[in-house]
Write a protein that holds these residues in place. Structure first.
Motif, short mmCIF file in Angstrom:
data_model
loop_
_atom_site.label_atom_id
_atom_site.label_comp_id
_atom_site.label_asym_id
_atom_site.label_seq_id
_atom_site.Cartn_x
_atom_site.Cartn_y
_atom_site.Cartn_z
N ALA A 63 39.55 -14.53 25.59
CA ALA A 63 38.28 -13.71 25.48
C ALA A 63 37.50 -13.76 26.58
CB ALA A 63 37.19 -14.33 24.00
N ARG A 119 35.19 -13.69 20.79
CA ARG A 119 36.21 -14.03 20.03
C ARG A 119 36.22 -13.13 18.86
NH1 ARG A 119 38.43 -19.27 19.65
NH2 ARG A 119 38.63 -19.12 17.42
N THR A 161 39.91 -18.39 23.17
CA THR A 161 38.70 -18.72 23.82
C THR A 161 38.73 -18.26 25.33
OG1 THR A 161 37.68 -20.32 22.42
CG2 THR A 161 36.70 -20.01 24.68
#
Length: 208
Positions: free
Chosen positions: A41, A48, A38
């Protein structure tokens, strides 16, 4: 039509590089295990789902940097004429002279940092074994196809050749990591490579 395809491919490559660069930067700063998908990203400004479309596993975010070398020995053997051992020896020695990072003989800070990250992270070091197994298999197949060797002979030869190359590269890396410059380490690295391939020739000369 071709131009549109080219633009899409370039955009995909830029996205892939942006994700990888964001991940590597976070790993360097915080450690591989401390960074989440996470977080990567978010840093790369992708979802994700997009991240996993480019990198199916977290380890791939790092190891893709050396993926071009994964099956290099087999590829070199297929593309170049000459006896296999002589061809691979010449290729490895050329890599040392060029300070190719895959030989371990490279003292660029970013290269050392990447290798240190891999060596110091158990999950990455374990994943590296998968890359090495793929490289060994590619070389085995090239030996079977080019030299018409029996399967077992090709498998054993590939295992010996790749083991020598990996050992040489790792020794070079540790020498550089210990503070020796690549230029200063080059003579010893070349001598070790010559010895390694000489020993291979002594055992495999009847086949290759």
């Amino acid at each position: 039509m071709d131009e549109r395809i080219g633009l899409r491919e370039r955009k995909k490559q830029r996205t892939r590089e942006a994700i990888s660069n964001a991940a590597i930067s976070l790993f360097f700063d915080n450690g591989f295990d401390q960074v989440s998908i996470t977080q990567i990203a978010a840093a790369a400004e992708v979802s994700r789902r997009t991240l996993f479309a480019y990198f199916p596993a977290k380890e791939d975010l790092v190891l893709h940097r050396i993926a071009d070398h994964e099956t290099e020995s087999g590829r070199v053997l297929r593309e170049r004429p000459g006896a296999p051992l002589a061809t691979l020896r010449a290729h490895f020695l050329d890599g040392l002279e060029r300070r190719d990072p895959i030989t371990g003989l490279n003292d660029a800070p970013e290269v050392l940092a990447l290798y240190r990250l891999i060596m110091d992270t158990p999950t990455l070091a374990a994943s590296l074994l998968r890359y090495r197994e793929n490289g060994k298999q590619a070389l085995e197949e090239a030996l079977r196809d080019k030299e018409n060797l029996p399967q077992l002979t090709a498998r054993l030869a590939a295992a010996q050749i790749m083991s020598v190359q990996w050992a040489l590269s790792e020794d070079n890396y540790w020498r550089i990591a210990g503070g020796t410059s690549a230029d200063d380490a080059y003579p010893a690295a070349r001598a070790a490579a010559e010895q390694g391939f000489d020993q291979l020739a002594g055992g495999l000369g009847g086949f290759l």
